[in-house]
Design a protein around this motif. Sequence first.
Motif, mmCIF file in Angstrom:
data_model
loop_
_atom_site.group_PDB
_atom_site.id
_atom_site.type_symbol
_atom_site.label_atom_id
_atom_site.label_comp_id
_atom_site.label_asym_id
_atom_site.label_seq_id
_atom_site.Cartn_x
_atom_site.Cartn_y
_atom_site.Cartn_z
ATOM 1 N N TRP A 43 0.824 -1.212 0.000
ATOM 2 C CA TRP A 43 0.000 0.000 0.000
ATOM 3 C C TRP A 43 0.857 1.260 0.000
ATOM 4 O O TRP A 43 0.481 2.280 -0.589
ATOM 5 C CB TRP A 43 -0.975 -0.002 1.179
ATOM 6 C CG TRP A 43 -2.161 -0.847 0.880
ATOM 7 C CD1 TRP A 43 -2.419 -2.098 1.347
ATOM 8 C CD2 TRP A 43 -3.225 -0.529 -0.012
ATOM 9 N NE1 TRP A 43 -3.582 -2.572 0.813
ATOM 10 C CE2 TRP A 43 -4.098 -1.620 -0.023
ATOM 11 C CE3 TRP A 43 -3.519 0.567 -0.797
ATOM 12 C CZ2 TRP A 43 -5.252 -1.640 -0.790
ATOM 13 C CZ3 TRP A 43 -4.672 0.548 -1.570
ATOM 14 C CH2 TRP A 43 -5.527 -0.548 -1.557
ATOM 15 N N GLY A 44 2.023 1.216 0.626
ATOM 16 C CA GLY A 44 2.939 2.345 0.563
ATOM 17 C C GLY A 44 3.438 2.587 -0.850
ATOM 18 O O GLY A 44 3.544 3.735 -1.303
ATOM 19 N N THR A 45 3.725 1.512 -1.563
ATOM 20 C CA THR A 45 4.143 1.636 -2.956
ATOM 21 C C THR A 45 3.015 2.181 -3.815
ATOM 22 O O THR A 45 3.245 3.024 -4.695
ATOM 23 C CB THR A 45 4.606 0.268 -3.489
ATOM 24 O OG1 THR A 45 5.718 -0.174 -2.714
ATOM 25 C CG2 THR A 45 5.010 0.345 -4.943
ATOM 26 N N ILE A 46 1.802 1.737 -3.573
ATOM 27 C CA ILE A 46 0.653 2.232 -4.329
ATOM 28 C C ILE A 46 0.489 3.742 -4.111
ATOM 29 O O ILE A 46 0.280 4.495 -5.062
ATOM 30 C CB ILE A 46 -0.631 1.470 -3.937
ATOM 31 C CG1 ILE A 46 -0.552 0.033 -4.442
ATOM 32 C CG2 ILE A 46 -1.869 2.155 -4.485
ATOM 33 C CD1 ILE A 46 -1.657 -0.864 -3.928
ATOM 34 N N VAL A 47 0.590 4.181 -2.866
ATOM 35 C CA VAL A 47 0.450 5.616 -2.572
ATOM 36 C C VAL A 47 1.573 6.405 -3.233
ATOM 37 O O VAL A 47 1.334 7.464 -3.832
ATOM 38 C CB VAL A 47 0.418 5.855 -1.047
ATOM 39 C CG1 VAL A 47 0.574 7.320 -0.712
ATOM 40 C CG2 VAL A 47 -0.859 5.307 -0.459
ATOM 41 N N ASP A 48 2.801 5.883 -3.150
ATOM 42 C CA ASP A 48 3.924 6.576 -3.779
ATOM 43 C C ASP A 48 3.729 6.721 -5.276
ATOM 44 O O ASP A 48 3.884 7.804 -5.830
ATOM 45 C CB ASP A 48 5.234 5.826 -3.533
ATOM 46 C CG ASP A 48 5.812 6.086 -2.162
ATOM 47 O OD1 ASP A 48 5.333 7.018 -1.493
ATOM 48 O OD2 ASP A 48 6.743 5.364 -1.772
ATOM 49 N N VAL A 49 3.396 5.626 -5.924
ATOM 50 C CA VAL A 49 3.337 5.635 -7.388
ATOM 51 C C VAL A 49 2.056 6.281 -7.914
ATOM 52 O O VAL A 49 2.088 6.983 -8.924
ATOM 53 C CB VAL A 49 3.494 4.195 -7.937
ATOM 54 C CG1 VAL A 49 3.300 4.134 -9.429
ATOM 55 C CG2 VAL A 49 4.865 3.648 -7.581
#
Length: 98
Positions: A43-49
């Motif tokens: 989910w952190g990667t999703i928010v970043d990207v």
Amino acid sequence: MEISLSHKKSLYFSCGFIILILSSNFLVQKVEITGRVNAFLVWGTIVDVMAVIPGVVFLFILRRKPAVSILVPMLMLELFIVHWLVPTYAKGSLVSLN
């Protein structure tokens, strides 16, 4: 059309920031330097990207309101990047994104 010095600085800053975000996500997701990838990392990667990178692109590179002609291809590219970054065993967290 000439690019001003301040626009060049913001272009370099934003490209460096995007590369930093993508490389850190690559190290966490693909290289797994923090160990096995869990749902919070996905989910952190999703928010970043999906949120941070478009914000940087529109605020510092394009400097205008988001247009559908730019937004849709960018979102498709971001979905591809997220699916490429996340390991196969952790893709269960991407069900709501699809």
